[in-house]
Design an enzyme around this catalytic site. Sequence first.
Site, PDB file in Angstrom:
ATOM      1  N   ASN A  13      -9.093  17.121  -3.255  1.00  0.00           N
ATOM      2  CA  ASN A  13      -9.048  15.961  -4.143  1.00  0.00           C
ATOM      3  C   ASN A  13      -8.067  16.301  -5.264  1.00  0.00           C
ATOM      4  OD1 ASN A  13      -9.469  13.854  -5.902  1.00  0.00           O
ATOM      5  ND2 ASN A  13     -11.525  14.507  -6.523  1.00  0.00           N
ATOM      6  N   TRP A  14      -6.893  15.690  -5.191  1.00  0.00           N
ATOM      7  CA  TRP A  14      -5.844  16.037  -6.166  1.00  0.00           C
ATOM      8  C   TRP A  14      -6.103  15.412  -7.529  1.00  0.00           C
ATOM      9  CZ3 TRP A  14      -0.700  15.214  -2.884  1.00  0.00           C
ATOM     10  CH2 TRP A  14      -0.680  16.161  -1.856  1.00  0.00           C
ATOM     11  N   LYS A  15      -7.014  14.491  -7.627  1.00  0.00           N
ATOM     12  CA  LYS A  15      -7.299  13.766  -8.880  1.00  0.00           C
ATOM     13  C   LYS A  15      -5.995  13.217  -9.476  1.00  0.00           C
ATOM     14  CE  LYS A  15     -11.151  16.856  -9.588  1.00  0.00           C
ATOM     15  NZ  LYS A  15     -12.269  17.165 -10.423  1.00  0.00           N
ATOM     16  N   HIS A  99     -16.998   9.099  -6.549  1.00  0.00           N
ATOM     17  CA  HIS A  99     -16.775  10.433  -7.124  1.00  0.00           C
ATOM     18  C   HIS A  99     -17.406  10.459  -8.514  1.00  0.00           C
ATOM     19  CE1 HIS A  99     -14.785  13.867  -8.959  1.00  0.00           C
ATOM     20  NE2 HIS A  99     -14.627  14.324  -7.730  1.00  0.00           N
ATOM     21  N   GLU A 101     -16.472  11.446 -11.270  1.00  0.00           N
ATOM     22  CA  GLU A 101     -15.629  10.996 -12.393  1.00  0.00           C
ATOM     23  C   GLU A 101     -15.566   9.470 -12.444  1.00  0.00           C
ATOM     24  OE1 GLU A 101     -12.397  13.593 -11.351  1.00  0.00           O
ATOM     25  OE2 GLU A 101     -13.714  15.260 -11.883  1.00  0.00           O
ATOM     26  N   GLU A 171     -21.879  16.890  -4.749  1.00  0.00           N
ATOM     27  CA  GLU A 171     -21.110  17.509  -5.814  1.00  0.00           C
ATOM     28  C   GLU A 171     -21.923  17.488  -7.115  1.00  0.00           C
ATOM     29  OE1 GLU A 171     -16.639  17.403  -5.035  1.00  0.00           O
ATOM     30  OE2 GLU A 171     -17.146  15.434  -5.792  1.00  0.00           O
ATOM     31  N   GLY A 177     -15.055  21.146 -11.607  1.00  0.00           N
ATOM     32  CA  GLY A 177     -13.987  21.495 -12.537  1.00  0.00           C
ATOM     33  C   GLY A 177     -14.417  22.421 -13.657  1.00  0.00           C
ATOM     34  N   SER A 217     -16.130  23.497  -7.822  1.00  0.00           N
ATOM     35  CA  SER A 217     -15.543  24.819  -8.072  1.00  0.00           C
ATOM     36  C   SER A 217     -15.479  25.709  -6.826  1.00  0.00           C
ATOM     37  CB  SER A 217     -16.285  25.520  -9.216  1.00  0.00           C
ATOM     38  OG  SER A 217     -16.147  24.756 -10.414  1.00  0.00           O
TER      39      SER A 217
HETATM   40  C1  PEP Z   1     -13.796  17.472  -7.045  1.00  0.00           C
HETATM   41  O1  PEP Z   1     -12.871  16.997  -7.664  1.00  0.00           O
HETATM   42  O2  PEP Z   1     -14.413  16.770  -6.249  1.00  0.00           O
HETATM   43  C2  PEP Z   1     -14.144  18.877  -7.278  1.00  0.00           C
HETATM   44  C3  PEP Z   1     -15.137  19.391  -6.614  1.00  0.00           C
HETATM   45  O3  PEP Z   1     -13.395  19.574  -8.207  1.00  0.00           O
HETATM   46  P1  PEP Z   1     -13.381  21.160  -8.454  1.00  0.00           P
HETATM   47  O4  PEP Z   1     -13.231  21.818  -7.089  1.00  0.00           O
HETATM   48  O5  PEP Z   1     -12.194  21.404  -9.322  1.00  0.00           O
HETATM   49  O6  PEP Z   1     -14.669  21.525  -9.077  1.00  0.00           O
END
Ligand code: PEP
Length: 255
Positions: A13-15, A99, A101, A171, A177, A217
């Site tokens: 997931n490049w966000k 997601h 976010e 998640e 993050g 992470s």
């Molecule tokens: C994500 O964006 O879904 C995610 C899990 O980010 P990260 O791996 O940076 O925690």
Amino acid sequence: MTSKHRKPYIAGNWKMNLGRAQALDLIKTIKGRLGDGSDREVAVFVPSVYLADVAAVAQGSPLGVGAQNIYYETEGAYTGETSCQMIREVGADRTLVGHSERRHLFGEPDEWMARKMRCALDHGVVPMLCVGETLDERKANRTERVLKRQLEAGLMLLKPDDYHLASIAYEPVWAIGTGEVATLEQIGAAHACIRKFLAAKIEAEIAQTVRVLYGGSVKPDNAAAIMALPDVDGLLVGGASLKPDTFIPIVEFDS
Ligand code: PEP
């Protein structure tokens, strides 16, 4: 069917990261280092403005390209939103839904998730429903309740035939993050809860086809241990998906 019979699914997931040139470099490198896709599915969820370019590079390879979000209406006065048709038209084939976010920074409610899942499936866009508890919810022992609520809402409009297409990403919000990874025990318990929910909701044979990924992470040094958990079918990777040196080793985790 056990998790070992479901094809592992590793997704980045490049966000809201990477310039256009960097995004194209990254997708070319991933494509060049990807196997034939027979033993694991690999996909990237990219910013919408790059979808067409990234999908064009990935075309002809087993690499999936998806959007990070969709809106559930097909067209109209929805400034700033992207429809499933638009995503399909530029060559992408999947999307994230819900997601954390989107839920927590942009206030997207549970009710939208069902409509987004339905809309994606109706338009040939494969959805990945993201669920997960906040730190406060975990501390208050509400993790299972939150997961069930989000699953119930997100899967409400699915028909039995849809399930084999959908996947779910667990998640924990506090692990996204932050560099803080959930323990193997916490991941195992949450995934077991999700599988139990699915088994109670739909026919066992159908429930067993749904892949459940972990995200939060994930790094090259913890990917294999997480993937070895019995109910984990894949990984959704944020920060570590932005560089080939960290994403490729995750994709190539030793099974
Ligand atoms: C994500 O964006 O879904 C995610 C899990 O980010 P990260 O791996 O940076 O925690």
